[in-house]
Design a protein around this motif. Structure first.
Motif, PDB file in Angstrom:
ATOM      1  N   GLY A   1       0.803  -1.210   0.000  1.00 44.69           N
ATOM      2  CA  GLY A   1       0.000   0.000   0.000  1.00 44.69           C
ATOM      3  C   GLY A   1       0.834   1.257   0.000  1.00 44.69           C
ATOM      4  N   TRP A   2       0.248   2.311  -0.501  1.00 44.75           N
ATOM      5  CA  TRP A   2       0.868   3.634  -0.498  1.00 44.75           C
ATOM      6  C   TRP A   2       0.132   4.538   0.481  1.00 44.75           C
ATOM      7  CZ3 TRP A   2       5.396   4.807  -2.663  1.00 44.75           C
ATOM      8  CH2 TRP A   2       5.875   3.994  -3.679  1.00 44.75           C
ATOM      9  N   TYR A   3       0.907   5.251   1.275  1.00 44.15           N
ATOM     10  CA  TYR A   3       0.390   6.217   2.229  1.00 44.15           C
ATOM     11  C   TYR A   3       1.165   7.509   2.020  1.00 44.15           C
ATOM     12  CZ  TYR A   3      -1.781   2.235   4.533  1.00 44.15           C
ATOM     13  OH  TYR A   3      -2.537   1.129   4.792  1.00 44.15           O
TER      14      TYR A   3
ATOM     15  N   GLY B   1       3.041  18.397   9.236  1.00 43.30           N
ATOM     16  CA  GLY B   1       2.073  18.728  10.252  1.00 43.30           C
ATOM     17  C   GLY B   1       0.788  17.933  10.217  1.00 43.30           C
ATOM     18  N   LYS B   2       0.720  16.943   9.337  1.00 45.83           N
ATOM     19  CA  LYS B   2      -0.505  16.145   9.215  1.00 45.83           C
ATOM     20  C   LYS B   2      -0.216  14.679   9.488  1.00 45.83           C
ATOM     21  CE  LYS B   2      -2.856  19.237   5.997  1.00 45.83           C
ATOM     22  NZ  LYS B   2      -3.631  19.320   4.718  1.00 45.83           N
ATOM     23  N   GLN B   3      -1.275  13.905   9.687  1.00 49.22           N
ATOM     24  CA  GLN B   3      -1.114  12.479   9.925  1.00 49.22           C
ATOM     25  C   GLN B   3      -0.860  11.753   8.617  1.00 49.22           C
ATOM     26  OE1 GLN B   3      -4.903  11.314  11.625  1.00 49.22           O
ATOM     27  NE2 GLN B   3      -5.832  10.991   9.634  1.00 49.22           N
TER      28      GLN B   3
ATOM     29  N   ALA C   1       3.537  15.694  -0.541  1.00 46.54           N
ATOM     30  CA  ALA C   1       3.722  14.930   0.697  1.00 46.54           C
ATOM     31  C   ALA C   1       4.902  13.990   0.527  1.00 46.54           C
ATOM     32  CB  ALA C   1       2.471  14.127   1.026  1.00 46.54           C
ATOM     33  N   VAL C   2       5.285  13.376   1.625  1.00 47.18           N
ATOM     34  CA  VAL C   2       6.195  12.230   1.553  1.00 47.18           C
ATOM     35  C   VAL C   2       5.320  10.983   1.395  1.00 47.18           C
ATOM     36  CG1 VAL C   2       7.969  10.886   2.699  1.00 47.18           C
ATOM     37  CG2 VAL C   2       7.924  13.372   2.974  1.00 47.18           C
ATOM     38  N   TYR C   3       5.630  10.196   0.391  1.00 47.23           N
ATOM     39  CA  TYR C   3       4.862   8.996   0.098  1.00 47.23           C
ATOM     40  C   TYR C   3       5.623   7.774   0.621  1.00 47.23           C
ATOM     41  CZ  TYR C   3       1.522  11.554  -2.722  1.00 47.23           C
ATOM     42  OH  TYR C   3       0.526  12.422  -3.130  1.00 47.23           O
TER      43      TYR C   3
END
Length: 117
Positions: free
Chosen positions: A35-37, A42-44, A91-93
């Motif tokens: 999976g990719w997140y 500053g966010k979850q 974002a950082v993926y």
């Protein structure tokens, strides 16, 4: 021990495309879940897209119709094709790998995606 390495991030203009890759090594059998997140400052960390070894996929509402997850089961590699990128995709993926349904989960170090003009 499973090692996870992401690649393919970078800087892209709004409306552009990128393809991320997640390579998992150290598993002697087909990996069940990949999976990719992503996590913005500053966010979850939020789910982006996931895929099982059987090909079942799941997407966050914010990326449906723009992102496509796929995988090469023989090589234990997952891809995330990202089209029509928006600044809010910045974002950082991270890639999450779970060799078995009830076993451990392994994360990569992350790859930065920046969408900006």
């Amino acid at each position: 021990q499973v090692q996870v390495v992401e690649s393919g991030g970078g800087l892209v203009q709004p409306g552009g495309s990128l393809r991320l890759s997640c390579a998992a090594s150290g598993s002697s059998f087909r990996i069940y879940f990949m999976g990719w997140y992503r996590q913005a400052p500053g966010k979850q960390r939020d789910m982006v897209a996931t895929i099982t070894s059987g090909g079942t996929t799941n997407y966050a509402d914010s990326v449906k119709g723009r992102f496509t997850i796929s995988r090469d089961n023989a090589k234990n590699i997952a891809y995330l094709q990202m089209n029509l990128l928006k600044p809010e995709d910045t974002a950082v993926y991270y890639c999450d790998v779970r060799p078995t349904p009830m076993g451990s989960t392994y994360w990569g170090q992350g790859t930065q995606v920046t969408v900006s003009s």
